[in-house]
Design an enzyme around this catalytic site. Structure first.
Site, PDB file in Angstrom:
ATOM      1  N   ASP A  59       0.828  -1.310   0.057  1.00 42.70           N
ATOM      2  CA  ASP A  59      -0.061  -0.046  -0.081  1.00 42.70           C
ATOM      3  C   ASP A  59       0.861   1.232  -0.210  1.00 42.70           C
ATOM      4  O   ASP A  59       2.076   1.385   0.278  1.00 42.70           O
ATOM      5  CB  ASP A  59      -1.014  -0.006   1.192  1.00 42.70           C
ATOM      6  CG  ASP A  59      -0.270  -0.437   2.579  1.00 42.70           C
ATOM      7  OD1 ASP A  59       0.945   0.196   2.441  1.00 42.70           O
ATOM      8  OD2 ASP A  59      -0.802  -1.020   3.300  1.00 42.70           O
ATOM      9  N   ASP A  61       1.294   5.109   1.603  1.00 46.22           N
ATOM     10  CA  ASP A  61       0.476   6.069   2.751  1.00 46.22           C
ATOM     11  C   ASP A  61       1.394   7.348   2.386  1.00 46.22           C
ATOM     12  O   ASP A  61       2.497   7.534   2.096  1.00 46.22           O
ATOM     13  CB  ASP A  61       1.337   5.438   4.074  1.00 46.22           C
ATOM     14  CG  ASP A  61       0.665   4.199   4.557  1.00 46.22           C
ATOM     15  OD1 ASP A  61      -0.606   4.016   4.177  1.00 46.22           O
ATOM     16  OD2 ASP A  61       1.194   3.503   5.506  1.00 46.22           O
ATOM     17  N   ASP A 129       9.134   4.644  14.434  1.00 46.85           N
ATOM     18  CA  ASP A 129       9.883   3.938  15.048  1.00 46.85           C
ATOM     19  C   ASP A 129      11.419   3.534  14.535  1.00 46.85           C
ATOM     20  O   ASP A 129      12.112   3.711  15.606  1.00 46.85           O
ATOM     21  CB  ASP A 129       9.112   2.640  15.370  1.00 46.85           C
ATOM     22  CG  ASP A 129       8.502   2.282  13.870  1.00 46.85           C
ATOM     23  OD1 ASP A 129       9.017   2.734  12.895  1.00 46.85           O
ATOM     24  OD2 ASP A 129       7.464   1.067  13.896  1.00 46.85           O
TER      25      ASP A 129
END
Length: 422
Positions: A59, A61, A129
Site C-alpha cells: 500500500d 501512505d 519507530d
C-alpha cells in the site's frame, strides 16, 4: 530528548530507483491535490522503504501538513477514522490511500481537542519507530528527505530504533514485535542495543491488550516470512512470551521438520503462490503440541480418547486466551481441525463417506498431512484418504469394503434409551 535540529539529507530519488512510474496513480493524485490546495505532502514509511529495496509495496501512505478536517475538505471521497489518532482514508474504488497529518511527540503543546498531537515534518520523522520507516519521498520533485540516516541504514541492512531504544520499547512494547517482523521480512540486522534489549524487555508484552496482540501475531506470521519470523522470535525469547505453554514443550526452538516448522514453511509457500491462508489453521498449528501432549498424557492415564482430546483443547485454548485473544470465528474452526484428527482413523461403514462431506474436512486433511510429514501419523492413513477423495463412487465402496475384510470394525451404533414407561 531527541535532537530534531539537524538538517535533513535531501537526495535524488532516481539514484535509489524511485521513479514516478512505480508509484500508485491514486497516491500521486492525492499528493498533487494536496499540493494544489496549498499543503505539503509526501509518500512515507514502508512504501518508500520497499521501493528502495526493489519490492512491490502492498500500500501507499501519504503524510501532509493538512489537518484531518482539511484533508476531508480536499477529498469528497475521504473518510476520517480513528479516535486518538485521526487519519483520512481516501477511497478510489477498492484502493484506499491512507493520509496522515504530521505528528509530534506527546510532549508537544500542539494537541487538539481530540487528543491529536500535530507537528512539523521534522517532528514527524523523529516520532517514527525505525530509521528505515522515516523516509519521505516527493514524486513531483523527485527527492527523498531523510532526517535520521535511514538511507544509510538500509544500505547497510541495519534496523535501528529512532531515539533511545529502551525508552521507545517501554513506551510501546509492540515495537519489539515490529522489530522482529522487519528484521525477518527485510533481512535486516538489529543494532547491538536492540539485540540486547529484546530478551530483557520481552515480558512487557504481557501488559499489551490480548486483542492487539492477535492482530500483531497475524502480521508476524501472515506476511510470507513466517518461518524466518519464528526463528527471530525464538532468538530473542519473544515466542515464549506470546505462547508460553507451547514454548515450554518445544523448548528454545522447534525443529524445521516438526509440525510447526512445516506449517510455517507451508504458509510462506501458499502466500508466495497467491493462495489464501487462514488464522484458524495458523493457530491450530501453533498450539497443537500443547493439545497433543496434554491429551496423550490423559489417555495414558486411562481417559477416554475423545474426552481427553476435548479437554486438552479446552484447557490449552483457555490458557492461551490469557495472552492473545483468538476470535470465535477462528477458535471454533481451529478446535474442529483438532477434533477431526481422530476421525481419520474411523473409516469403516458409512463413516468415511459422511466425513468426506464435512465442511472442515479439507482443513483437517491438510493438517493430517503436516502430522504425517513430521512423523506423527502414519503415511498409509494419509495416502488412503488422498486416494479416497480422488476415487469414483464404486471404487470408494470397494476401498471401504476392503477395510472390513482386513478386520477394521464398523463404528458401534449407540443404543437409544427407551422413554420412561415405554
Amino acid at each position: 530528548m531527541t535532537d530534531i535540529s539537524k538538517a535533513p539529507g535531501i537526495v535524488d530519488a532516481t539514484s535509489y530507483g524511485l521513479i514516478p512510474g512505480r508509484i500508485s496513480a491514486q497516491a500521486r493524485q492525492v499528493i498533487e491535490r494536496l499540493k494544489d490546495a496549498g499543503y505539503t505532502a509526501y509518500l512515507v514509511g514502508g512504501c518508500v522503504r520497499d521501493l528502495i529495496l526493489g519490492e512491490e509495496p502492498k500500500d501507499f501512505d501519504v503524510v501532509t501538513q493538512a489537518r484531518p478536517e482539511e484533508i476531508r475538505q480536499v477529498f469528497r471521497n475521504a473518510r476520517l477514522i480513528g479516535r486518538r489518532f485521526r487519519l483520512a482514508h481516501v477511497h478510489f474504488g477498492r484502493e484506499i490511500i491512507e493520509v496522515a497529518t504530521y505528528r509530534a511527540a506527546p510532549s508537544a503543546d500542539s494537541e487538539d481537542d481530540n487528543g491529536n498531537v500535530f507537528g512539523t515534518l521534522e517532528e514527524d520523522a523523529f516520532r517514527r519507530d525505525f530509521t528505515v520507516n522515516a523516509l519521505y519521498y516527493d514524486p513531483d520533485e523527485g527527492l527523498i528527505t531523510d532526517y535520521v540516516n535511514g538511507l544509510h541504514d538500509l544500505a547497510h541492512a541495519r534496523l535501528r530504533v529512532i531515539g533511545d531504544p529502551e525508552a521507545r520499547f517501554r513506551e510501546d512494547p509492540v515495537r519489539m514485535l515490529r522489530a522482529v517482523r522487519f528484521a525477518a521480512k527485510l533481512r535486516l540486522q538489529l543494532t547491538e542495543d536492540g539485540r540486547r534489549l529484546l530478551p530483557v524487555l520481552g515480558p512487557l508484552l504481557q501488559g499489551v491488550a490480548p486483542a492487539r496482540l492477535f492482530e500483531e501475531v497475524l502480521k508476524l506470521f501472515h506476511t510470507g516470512n513466517a518461518a524466518a519470523t519464528y526463528e527471530t522470535l525464538c532468538e530473542y525469547r519473544l515466542f515464549e512470551v506470546l505462547f508460553p505453554g507451547v514454548a515450554a514443550i518445544l523448548g528454545p526452538h522447534a525443529d524445521r521438520d516438526s509440525l510447526l516448522g512445516r506449517a510455517l514453511a507451508n504458509s510462506d509457500q501458499r502466500l508466495s503462490e497467491g493462495k489464501p491462508v487462514t488464522p484458524a489453521f495458523l493457530f491450530a498449528a501453533l498450539l497443537w503440541e500443547g493439545v497433543r501432549e496434554e491429551a496423550m498424557h490423559s489417555i495414558a492415564e486411562g481417559a477416554v480418547p475423545v474426552e481427553a482430546w476435548a479437554r486438552a483443547a479446552e484447557h490449552v485454548l483457555r490458557e492461551q486466551l490469557r495472552v492473545i485473544t483468538i476470535p470465535k470465528r477462528f477458535s471454533v474452526p481451529m478446535r474442529e481441525i483438532w477434533g477431526l484428527q481422530s476421525r481419520f482413523e474411523r473409516r469403516a461403514g458409512r463413516h468415511a463417506f459422511r466425513f468426506l462431506e464435512s465442511k472442515r474436512f479439507r482443513a483437517a486433511y491438510d493438517f493430517l498431512g503436516l502430522r504425517v510429514a513430521s512423523g506423527e501419523a502414519p503415511a498409509a492413513l494419509f495416502d488412503w484418504w488422498t486416494h479416497f477423495q480422488e476415487a469414483a463412487a464404486d471404487e470408494r465402496e470397494a476401498m471401504v469394503g476392503a477395510l472390513s475384510a482386513q478386520g477394521e470394525k464398523r463404528p458401534r451404533k449407540r443404543r437409544r434409551r427407551r422413554a420412561a414407561g415405554g
